[in-house]
Design an enzyme around this catalytic site. Sequence first.
Site, PDB file in Angstrom:
ATOM      1  N   ASP A  74      -4.846  -0.454  -3.382  1.00 27.48           N
ATOM      2  CA  ASP A  74      -4.136   0.356  -2.394  1.00 27.48           C
ATOM      3  C   ASP A  74      -3.746  -0.536  -1.221  1.00 27.48           C
ATOM      4  O   ASP A  74      -4.607  -0.941  -0.444  1.00 27.48           O
ATOM      5  CB  ASP A  74      -5.028   1.513  -1.932  1.00 27.48           C
ATOM      6  CG  ASP A  74      -4.292   2.491  -1.026  1.00 27.48           C
ATOM      7  OD1 ASP A  74      -3.077   2.314  -0.801  1.00 27.48           O
ATOM      8  OD2 ASP A  74      -4.937   3.430  -0.546  1.00 27.48           O
ATOM      9  N   GLU A  75      -2.466  -0.866  -1.142  1.00 24.94           N
ATOM     10  CA  GLU A  75      -1.947  -1.744  -0.077  1.00 24.94           C
ATOM     11  C   GLU A  75      -2.746  -3.045   0.004  1.00 24.94           C
ATOM     12  O   GLU A  75      -3.125  -3.502   1.075  1.00 24.94           O
ATOM     13  CB  GLU A  75      -1.937  -1.022   1.274  1.00 24.94           C
ATOM     14  CG  GLU A  75      -1.021   0.175   1.327  1.00 24.94           C
ATOM     15  CD  GLU A  75       0.462  -0.162   1.223  1.00 24.94           C
ATOM     16  OE1 GLU A  75       0.851  -1.342   1.225  1.00 24.94           O
ATOM     17  OE2 GLU A  75       1.238   0.799   1.121  1.00 24.94           O
ATOM     18  N   ALA A  76      -2.977  -3.653  -1.149  1.00 26.70           N
ATOM     19  CA  ALA A  76      -3.828  -4.846  -1.238  1.00 26.70           C
ATOM     20  C   ALA A  76      -3.263  -6.058  -0.500  1.00 26.70           C
ATOM     21  O   ALA A  76      -4.003  -6.971  -0.149  1.00 26.70           O
ATOM     22  CB  ALA A  76      -4.060  -5.207  -2.701  1.00 26.70           C
ATOM     23  N   ILE A 122      -0.676   0.520  -5.350  1.00 28.10           N
ATOM     24  CA  ILE A 122       0.045   1.366  -4.408  1.00 28.10           C
ATOM     25  C   ILE A 122       0.508   0.433  -3.302  1.00 28.10           C
ATOM     26  O   ILE A 122      -0.309  -0.268  -2.699  1.00 28.10           O
ATOM     27  CB  ILE A 122      -0.878   2.460  -3.843  1.00 28.10           C
ATOM     28  CG1 ILE A 122      -1.407   3.330  -4.984  1.00 28.10           C
ATOM     29  CG2 ILE A 122      -0.149   3.285  -2.786  1.00 28.10           C
ATOM     30  CD1 ILE A 122      -2.579   4.194  -4.613  1.00 28.10           C
ATOM     31  N   HIS A 127       3.799  -0.596  -0.237  1.00 26.00           N
ATOM     32  CA  HIS A 127       5.071  -0.428   0.453  1.00 26.00           C
ATOM     33  C   HIS A 127       5.899  -1.708   0.354  1.00 26.00           C
ATOM     34  O   HIS A 127       7.108  -1.665   0.461  1.00 26.00           O
ATOM     35  CB  HIS A 127       4.850  -0.083   1.930  1.00 26.00           C
ATOM     36  CG  HIS A 127       4.409   1.326   2.131  1.00 26.00           C
ATOM     37  ND1 HIS A 127       3.095   1.702   2.071  1.00 26.00           N
ATOM     38  CD2 HIS A 127       5.114   2.442   2.373  1.00 26.00           C
ATOM     39  CE1 HIS A 127       3.012   3.011   2.283  1.00 26.00           C
ATOM     40  NE2 HIS A 127       4.226   3.479   2.469  1.00 26.00           N
TER      41      HIS A 127
END
Length: 148
Positions: A50-52, A80, A82
């Site tokens: 998640d947004e690693a 996940i 952006h």
Amino acid sequence: MANLTELIADLPHGLGTPLGERGAGLSGGQRQRLAIARTLLQRPRLVLLDEATFHLDAEAEAAFRRTIAGVSRQCAVVAIAHRMSTVVDADHIIVLDGGTVRVTGTHGELAAGDELYRRLAARQLRGERVPDPPFDRRPVPAGRGGGR
């Protein structure tokens, strides 16, 4: 697989080198690759990220992407993100818009067939050519089969 070989070789006592609290003394990218290595020791079937790459600079992100490419040969990876650069090499991308699935496909399919994705990719991936849309290829609309 976690691209830690060089880091371990540079540590004064190799794998036996004590690290500070929460990996003090390591960069953000090194800490994340260490976390991936620890995860892989458990032989997971799925790794969820998640947004690693949120706190990584461009060089650390590139190293992390190489790590994820290796990991994806051992288990499924769901990321996940952006940042387009995080998912551009993914086998399957799901684009959300307003909390719903807008479209799915590969980077090439989405860049060619979805205006929102093409605009976001062009803005974020400066220097990488985003293809012009061909008239005969479209991404698979969400919920419309395609076996993906």
